[in-house]
Enzyme design. Structure first.
Site, PDB file in Angstrom:
ATOM      1  CG  HIS A  87      -3.885 -12.372  -1.413  1.00 30.83           C
ATOM      2  ND1 HIS A  87      -5.018 -11.976  -1.991  1.00 30.83           N
ATOM      3  CD2 HIS A  87      -3.396 -11.032  -0.751  1.00 30.83           C
ATOM      4  CE1 HIS A  87      -4.761 -10.388  -2.276  1.00 30.83           C
ATOM      5  NE2 HIS A  87      -3.973 -10.187  -0.940  1.00 30.83           N
ATOM      6  CB  THR A  88       0.342 -17.814  -0.015  1.00 28.71           C
ATOM      7  OG1 THR A  88       0.530 -18.723   0.913  1.00 28.71           O
ATOM      8  CG2 THR A  88       1.031 -16.995   0.921  1.00 28.71           C
ATOM      9  N   GLY A 105       4.124   7.018  -4.468  1.00 25.14           N
ATOM     10  CA  GLY A 105       5.801   5.689  -4.496  1.00 25.14           C
ATOM     11  C   GLY A 105       6.273   4.984  -3.050  1.00 25.14           C
ATOM     12  CG  HIS A 160      -2.284  -0.975   1.327  1.00 29.24           C
ATOM     13  ND1 HIS A 160      -3.219  -0.440   1.577  1.00 29.24           N
ATOM     14  CD2 HIS A 160      -2.485  -1.894   0.376  1.00 29.24           C
ATOM     15  CE1 HIS A 160      -3.938  -1.285   1.022  1.00 29.24           C
ATOM     16  NE2 HIS A 160      -3.461  -2.888   0.817  1.00 29.24           N
ATOM     17  CG  ASP A 161       5.030   3.064   1.359  1.00 28.54           C
ATOM     18  OD1 ASP A 161       4.356   4.817   1.512  1.00 28.54           O
ATOM     19  OD2 ASP A 161       6.238   3.094   1.364  1.00 28.54           O
ATOM     20  CG  ASP A 183       2.326 -22.512   1.502  1.00 26.23           C
ATOM     21  OD1 ASP A 183       1.412 -21.622   1.005  1.00 26.23           O
ATOM     22  OD2 ASP A 183       1.878 -23.246   2.549  1.00 26.23           O
ATOM     23  CB  SER A 214       3.760   8.631   1.367  1.00 23.07           C
ATOM     24  OG  SER A 214       3.341   7.681   0.548  1.00 23.07           O
ATOM     25  CG  ASP A 259       6.631   8.465   0.049  1.00 22.52           C
ATOM     26  OD1 ASP A 259       5.645   7.196   0.005  1.00 22.52           O
ATOM     27  OD2 ASP A 259       6.433   9.560  -0.553  1.00 22.52           O
ATOM     28  N   PRO A 317      -5.481  -1.092  -6.015  1.00 24.29           N
ATOM     29  CG  PRO A 317      -4.385  -3.538  -5.864  1.00 24.29           C
ATOM     30  CD  PRO A 317      -4.692  -1.810  -5.640  1.00 24.29           C
TER      31      PRO A 317
HETATM   32  C1  HEM Z   1      -4.167  -7.882  -6.875  1.00 23.76           C
HETATM   33  C2  HEM Z   1      -4.842  -6.851  -5.979  1.00 23.76           C
HETATM   34  C3  HEM Z   1      -4.758  -7.082  -4.640  1.00 23.76           C
HETATM   35  C4  HEM Z   1      -5.954  -6.599  -4.058  1.00 23.76           C
HETATM   36  C5  HEM Z   1      -7.340  -6.713  -4.753  1.00 23.76           C
HETATM   37  C6  HEM Z   1      -5.615  -7.044  -2.563  1.00 23.76           C
HETATM   38  C7  HEM Z   1      -7.124  -6.848  -1.804  1.00 23.76           C
HETATM   39  C8  HEM Z   1      -6.607  -7.173  -0.352  1.00 23.76           C
HETATM   40  C9  HEM Z   1      -8.094  -7.261   0.603  1.00 23.76           C
HETATM   41  C10 HEM Z   1      -9.777  -6.849  -0.162  1.00 23.76           C
HETATM   42  C11 HEM Z   1      -7.699  -7.686   1.583  1.00 23.76           C
HETATM   43  C12 HEM Z   1      -8.038  -7.677   3.022  1.00 23.76           C
HETATM   44  C13 HEM Z   1      -8.173  -6.705   3.466  1.00 23.76           C
HETATM   45  C14 HEM Z   1      -9.133  -6.587   4.533  1.00 23.76           C
HETATM   46  O1  HEM Z   1     -10.353  -6.677   5.010  1.00 23.76           O
HETATM   47  O2  HEM Z   1      -9.192  -6.672   6.191  1.00 23.76           O
HETATM   48  C15 HEM Z   1      -6.076  -7.948   2.112  1.00 23.76           C
HETATM   49  C16 HEM Z   1      -5.059  -8.672   2.089  1.00 23.76           C
HETATM   50  C17 HEM Z   1      -3.770  -8.494   2.066  1.00 23.76           C
HETATM   51  N1  HEM Z   1      -3.105  -8.276   1.206  1.00 23.76           N
HETATM   52 FE1  HEM Z   1      -4.368  -8.247   0.126  1.00 23.76          FE
HETATM   53  N2  HEM Z   1      -4.290  -7.223  -2.191  1.00 23.76           N
HETATM   54  C18 HEM Z   1      -3.807  -7.231  -3.293  1.00 23.76           C
HETATM   55  C19 HEM Z   1      -2.584  -7.117  -3.610  1.00 23.76           C
HETATM   56  C20 HEM Z   1      -1.797  -7.436  -2.684  1.00 23.76           C
HETATM   57  C21 HEM Z   1      -0.452  -7.347  -2.719  1.00 23.76           C
HETATM   58  C22 HEM Z   1       0.349  -7.457  -4.388  1.00 23.76           C
HETATM   59  C23 HEM Z   1      -0.057  -7.902  -1.980  1.00 23.76           C
HETATM   60  C24 HEM Z   1       1.413  -7.706  -1.123  1.00 23.76           C
HETATM   61  C25 HEM Z   1       2.663  -7.626  -2.164  1.00 23.76           C
HETATM   62  C26 HEM Z   1      -0.997  -8.212  -0.872  1.00 23.76           C
HETATM   63  C27 HEM Z   1      -0.621  -8.611   0.578  1.00 23.76           C
HETATM   64  C28 HEM Z   1      -2.143  -8.160   1.378  1.00 23.76           C
HETATM   65  C29 HEM Z   1      -1.355  -8.595   2.301  1.00 23.76           C
HETATM   66  C30 HEM Z   1      -0.580  -9.803   3.340  1.00 23.76           C
HETATM   67  C31 HEM Z   1      -3.309  -9.387   3.304  1.00 23.76           C
HETATM   68  C32 HEM Z   1      -3.512  -9.745   4.636  1.00 23.76           C
HETATM   69  C33 HEM Z   1      -3.580  -8.390   5.245  1.00 23.76           C
HETATM   70  C34 HEM Z   1      -3.348  -9.032   6.519  1.00 23.76           C
HETATM   71  O3  HEM Z   1      -4.323  -9.849   7.382  1.00 23.76           O
HETATM   72  O4  HEM Z   1      -3.712  -7.885   7.789  1.00 23.76           O
HETATM   73  N3  HEM Z   1      -2.062  -8.278  -1.513  1.00 23.76           N
HETATM   74  N4  HEM Z   1      -5.494  -7.812   0.725  1.00 23.76           N
END
Ligand code: HEM
Ligand SMILES: *[C@@H]1O[C@H](CO)[C@@H](O)[C@H](O)[C@H]1NC(C)=O
Ligand SMILES: *[C@@H]1O[C@H](CO)[C@@H](O)[C@H](O)[C@H]1NC(C)=O
Length: 329
Positions: A197-198, A74, A68-69, A257, A78, A76, A167
């Site tokens: 999201h693993t 960028g 998100h940062d 994984d 923020s 940074d 996104p």
């Molecule tokens: C591809 C588009 C992506 C979408 C639409 C997306 C969306 C989301 C959403 C909606 C959540 C749940 C938030 C909540 O309800 O608490 C989430 C969690 C998460 N996302 Fe994504 N995400 C995306 C890509 C990424 C990327 C690129 C990363 C890191 C490289 C990432 C890492 C994470 C992690 C680790 C969680 C779990 C956070 C937690 O357990 O506190 N996501 N994401």
């Protein structure tokens, strides 16, 4: 005495255009703190390890915070800035769910680094977040990699800049590709980074439309595995506390994984934006590759997160090195 002068002129004529076309990422270096804080990596690693041992959430929280940062203004830092009137990035609805443990991880890393007199206020919060992210990926069982350093901290953080840069879970592949494309990331990077999201969890509201608990038809998203959908319905029933969060990887939620990709093959992608990577024929072959070949996933993840870490970075004398990661100097 003419030669050196013309040499200087000549070299600047040659070098200047080169400097101008060199991407910002080329200015990051893994040994950036060699002289100013040579132990930065081990200082950060011990602080992050200690925090991780207290709570696993450290890992998903930090990884998501980094993403998100980087996508907003960028990499940074923020996203770490607080605003007196709640108008900073972190106050946007898309960032409100960022877990506090991610912020706390950077604060702890900063305290550890600043505890070393040589390092005090020498390392940017943006670099601390990049290092902490690598460390949590490793602690959760993911691949290790070299982190490029030299990012400077931004001075601006606004709610408005979050809009349109992150996104959403209902995105199609085209929407994902174009948003990541804006940051120089391609479809392979989208698929590899979605593998984050693993680990971690999501609130029911982010995918409740897919299980249609409230609609008259009571319809379930047909790309969702029916057994899984019914389980999700139970876990997200009205009796459940809305603050409740569901593991995004139902099989190995605490292990970084490639199970995420095998889940997609079984219709167990929690968000539309996850499942579409398998249902869309353009991305399916890569999902299948990552599902069957963990090394291919790990290599692609390292390449993609390194690219992510160079998105819009401030270097040289841009920005600043914050004394307090939550405030501009
Ligand atoms: C591809 C588009 C992506 C979408 C639409 C997306 C969306 C989301 C959403 C909606 C959540 C749940 C938030 C909540 O309800 O608490 C989430 C969690 C998460 N996302 Fe994504 N995400 C995306 C890509 C990424 C990327 C690129 C990363 C890191 C490289 C990432 C890492 C994470 C992690 C680790 C969680 C779990 C956070 C937690 O357990 O506190 N996501 N994401
Ligand atoms: C994406 O970029 C990487 C390099 O960062 C490259 O290896 C890969 O082939 C690219 N993939 C596509 C689909 O363009
Ligand atoms: C749905 O999930 C069940 C149970 O986890 C699994 O056995 C089944 O193969 C999955 N269905 C599909 C279509 O992949």
């Amino acid at each position: 005495m003419e030669t050196p002068r013309s040499l200087i002129l000549l070299s600047s004529l040659v070098l200047l255009p080169l400097l101008l076309i060199t991407p910002a990422s080329a200015q990051l270096r893994s040994d950036f703190y060699r002289n100013t804080c040579p132990n930065v990596e081990s200082l950060v690693r011990s602080a992050v390890t200690k925090k991780f041992q207290q709570t696993f959430v450290t890992a998903p929280a930090t990884l998501r915070l980094f993403f998100h940062d980087c996508f907003v203004r960028g990499c940074d830092a923020s996203v770490l800035l607080a605003s007196p009137n709640n108008r900073a990035e972190k106050d946007h609805p898309d960032d409100i769910s960022l877990a506090g443990d991610g912020f706390d991880t950077v604060i702890k890393a900063k305290a550890a680094v600043d505890n070393d007199p040589q390092c005090r206020n020498k390392v940017s919060c943006a670099d601390l977040l990049a290092l902490a992210t690598r460390d949590v990926v490793v602690l959760a069982g993911g691949p290790t990699y070299t982190v490029e350093l030299g990012r400077r901290d931004g001075r601006i953080s606004t709610i408005a800049s979050v809009q349109k840069h992150l996104p959403h879970p209902d995105f199609t592949l085209d929407q994902l590709n174009s948003m990541f494309g804006l940051h120089g990331l391609n479809q392979t990077d989208v698929i590899a980074l979605s593998g984050a999201h693993t680990i971690g969890s999501s609130h029911c509201s982010r995918f409740s439309k897919r299980i249609h608990r409230f609609s008259l038809q009571n319809r379930i998203d047909p790309t969702l595995n029916l057994t899984y959908a019914l389980q999700l319905r139970q876990m997200c029933s009205l009796r459940v506390d809305p603050r409740n969060a569901i593991n995004m990887d139902p099989t190995t939620p605490r292990s970084f994984d490639n199970a995420y990709y095998r889940n997609l093959q079984q219709g167990k992608g929690l968000f539309t934006s996850d499942q579409v990577l398998f249902t869309d024929a353009r991305s399916k072959p890569t999902v299948n590759l990552f599902a069957s070949n963990n090394d291919a996933f790990r290599r692609a993840f390292v390449s993609a997160i390194t690219k992510l870490g160079s998105v819009g970075v401030k270097t040289g004398n841009q920005g600043e090195i914050r004394k307090d990661c939550t405030r501009v100097n």
